[in-house]
Design a protein around this motif. Structure first.
Motif: not given
Length: 688
Positions: A602-624
């Motif tokens: 998952l690349v970037g985006g907008v979230w409500f946690h103002a202490s940081s901005v979204p970067g790259i999130t990696v989700v392992d689809l087998m383990t979660g």
């Protein structure tokens, strides 16, 4: 003399912000966001603002009124109270409260620069609608009114012309005007303290705490200067010669809270405006505001709200003054538990200054190996901001990305000007455009084919011809939407496109879906079982194992979603299946996504946690397992905004090619990422 002249110039610039604010509030009132019949009388001129500006001034006015009325309610049984509005400008607070019958035992004092106070006093005296509300008992009975610092004096309303940074002069004038330090007092500073030197605003905060045993202090101003939106915000105010002077020392809500507690206030609560809108405004009022006029700038709205806060501090109040206690119970989503590492960002060599890629709300896709086509969006063309009609092609040749000339055959230019559409490449010579919009009030734009020659390859073409062909409206219902997803999938060995979610001119959020059989694009009924995902738009969708992965998005209440669903193929149809992540995925929207070797990126985006901005999130689809990575932008010379962007994953290089992104930054102007950026994922994909 030079210093004195600079100080005068600065004060004039700061004074100008008050007039601009009054005009914006007046425009919001004219559209029904706030109820205030006095704004037009005080603003002096009317100018129509954009819906994003209306929302911004609505939440500002709502936060101030919410806290002021709570103070009046808590003190209604006391014999006397007073309100001191610092830097009041042309605000209508007194007249609204008096008109509502809320000032039976309260005196309102307003302070601003002498020039502003004199102008406002003249307006009040010259308008019966205003002067009639001020009790006439003391009106003009001193003979000195308007000559000194007290420019207007009524029984329950005093208007004073004093520079707030001159604390001794302020104290003397307030005492002369009758302000008492022996009764409960509410101080209001609405985007005021930030324009003062920190030492002077700190002294004012501490003075109020030391001299008033029963007092409350209400603040509304900016926060988070160091993230990309914060940089643009600071640059805007600096260009206006109204720099935000306390942000460096007090950059976040926690620092502001410590500031007040350290200056003599015993209780202090603070929340940013996303939290205030969600927790302190009733749901029916939220819905009323959201449908007042066509609106499609969710990213900028939420970013603006994350960069402003409301603070309520108090001391000696019985009962305690707690206006920021949530009145609406909403689920609390934790922010990122910590960053697992960083991803380096670098500008793309040889693409510096290439025109046509400064845009947002567009789509960039690989139409062939090492050939990227970018269509639509809003951006910069020939030095002007406009909907982008021209296509753009990048070709990688001899290890470098280069721009390629594009010849377009567009029978109807309207079909080339669209935002928030999707583009799906179905063959080496054919891509399908689905949906998109021109304006938020218009219907979706339907579908069209993009045709390009099969002979085009990555060996260094000088020119690519793209032909647009409008489809027959057989599957139009699936396409009259935007901010949706269109994903390639298979069912029983046949190719389909899965169109899901989005929004339309009539529906702010959609939760339906269509199966379009390729290439004839006929709508096909296929059974789907399992719990249906919440309606959403601005989500991501990826092909995986013949099905579709849906992640995040913005839900019906304009709240980011953190769910991940897999539409999984069964023998007789499909099934919705929830993918659990741990730690839970931070809710977000306006991101992009890719799947690589069983990992969802998952690349970037907008979230409500103002202490940081979204970067790259990696989700392992087998383990979660869900890990967040910050983007290292030290080699970029401009703030990188990763929303409303497009990204292309290059699997062999293990790189993400980010094109465009940004948007209208509230009233701070339009910020567009000026160049494409390469994000290297090799280290995190190996470590993950």
């Amino acid at each position: 003399l030079v210093r004195s002249g600079s100080a005068v110039s600065l004060s004039r610039q700061v004074q100008g912000t008050g007039g601009s604010s009054a005009v914006s509030k007046c425009s919001a009132a004219a559209r029904g966001y706030i109820q205030d019949r006095f704004l037009q009388l005080l603003a002096g001129r009317r100018r129509r603002r954009a819906p994003l500006i209306h929302r911004g001034y609505y939440i500002r006015a709502r936060a101030i009124d919410h806290c002021v009325q709570d103070f009046l309610l808590k003190t209604q049984n006391l014999p006397r109270t007073q309100i001191l509005s610092l830097g009041a400008g042309f605000d209508s607070l007194y007249f609204r409260l008096k008109d509502m019958g809320l000032l039976h035992h309260t005196v309102v004092y307003e302070v601003d620069f002498p020039n502003v106070a004199r102008q406002k006093a003249t307006l009040i005296k010259g308008m019966k609608e205003l002067s009639a509300l001020v009790s006439p008992i003391q009106l003009g009975d001193t003979g000195e009114e308007g000559l000194g610092a007290i420019t207007f004096s009524g029984e329950d309303y005093k208007l004073l012309g004093v520079d707030l940074s001159e604390l001794s002069e302020l104290e003397r004038t307030l005492e002369e005007a009758g302000l008492s330090n022996e009764i409960p007092t509410l101080f209001i500073a609405e985007v005021v303290l930030t324009y003062m030197e920190s030492t002077r605003s700190d002294a004012l905060i501490q003075w109020a705490a030391e001299h008033f045993p029963q007092a409350c202090f209400l603040v509304y101003e900016q926060v988070h200067p160091e993230d990309p939106f914060g940089h643009v915000m600071q640059q805007h105010f600096s260009q206006l010669n109204t720099a935000l002077r306390s942000l460096a020392q007090y950059p976040d809500c926690e620092a502001q809270q410590r500031r007040f507690l350290g200056k003599g206030w015993t209780e202090c609560s603070v929340m940013d405006m996303n939290e205030f809108f969600t927790c302190c405004i009733p749901e029916d009022e939220q819905q009323r505001v959201q449908i007042l006029e066509p609106f499609d700038e969710y990213e900028e709205w939420h970013l603006k709200c994350s960069h402003y806060f409301v603070l309520a501090a108090s001391k000696g109040m019985e009962p305690s003054w707690t206006p920021l206690l949530p009145s609406v119970t909403v689920p609390r989503h934790a922010g990122p538990v910590g960053m697992a590492g960083s991803v380096p960002a670098a500008v793309c060599a040889r693409l510096s200054g290439i025109s046509g890629l400064r845009r947002y709300g567009h789509r960039s896709v690989l139409i062939k190996p090492n050939v990227i086509l970018t269509t639509g969006g809003f951006g910069e063309e020939d030095g002007q901001h406009c909907r982008m009609r021209n296509f753009h092609v990048l070709n990688k040749h001899a290890g470098y990305w280069e721009a390629v000339c594009v010849t377009q055959n567009i029978p109807d230019k309207r079909w080339g000007e669209r935002l928030y559409h999707t583009v799906s490449c179905l063959s080496d010579s054919l891509a399908l455009v689905v949906g998109g919009r021109a304006s938020p009030s218009s219907a979706g734009l339907g579908m069209l084919w993009l045709k390009f020659p099969e002979t085009c390859n990555a060996s260094g073409p000088d020119n690519i011809a793209v032909e647009l062909v409008r489809l027959q409206p057989a599957a139009e219902a699936a396409a009259l939407r935007w901010r949706h997803s269109t994903t390639e999938m298979t069912f029983k060995g046949e190719q389909y496109l899965f169109v899901y979610g989005g929004r339309s001119a009539l529906e702010p959020v959609l939760g339906d879906w269509y199966f379009l059989r390729a290439p004839e694009l006929s709508c096909t009924a296929i059974a789907v079982e399992g719990p249906v995902p919440e309606s959403r738009h601005s989500h991501s969708a990826c092909s995986w194992k013949g099905g579709v992965l849906i992640a995040g998005g913005l839900g019906a209440a304009e709240q980011p979603l953190g769910s991940v669903f897999l539409l999984r193929e069964l023998e007789h149809g499909f099934q919705w299946q929830t993918i659990e992540t741990h730690p839970p995925l931070v809710p977000r929207y306006s991101h992009t996504a890719h799947v690589h070797e069983g990992k969802l990126l998952l690349v970037g985006g907008v979230w409500f946690h103002a202490s940081s901005v979204p970067g790259i999130t990696v989700v392992d689809l087998m383990t979660g397992l869900c890990l967040d990575y910050v983007i290292n932008v030290e080699h970029l010379e401009w703030p990188l905004m990763l929303h409303n962007h497009s990204s292309v994953f290059l699997p062999y290089e293990k790189e993400l090619f980010v094109i465009g992104g940004g948007g209208n930054c509230f009233s701070f102007g339009t910020h567009l990422n000026p160049e494409p950026v390469l994000l290297s994922l090799s280290s995190i994909l190996i470590s993950h």
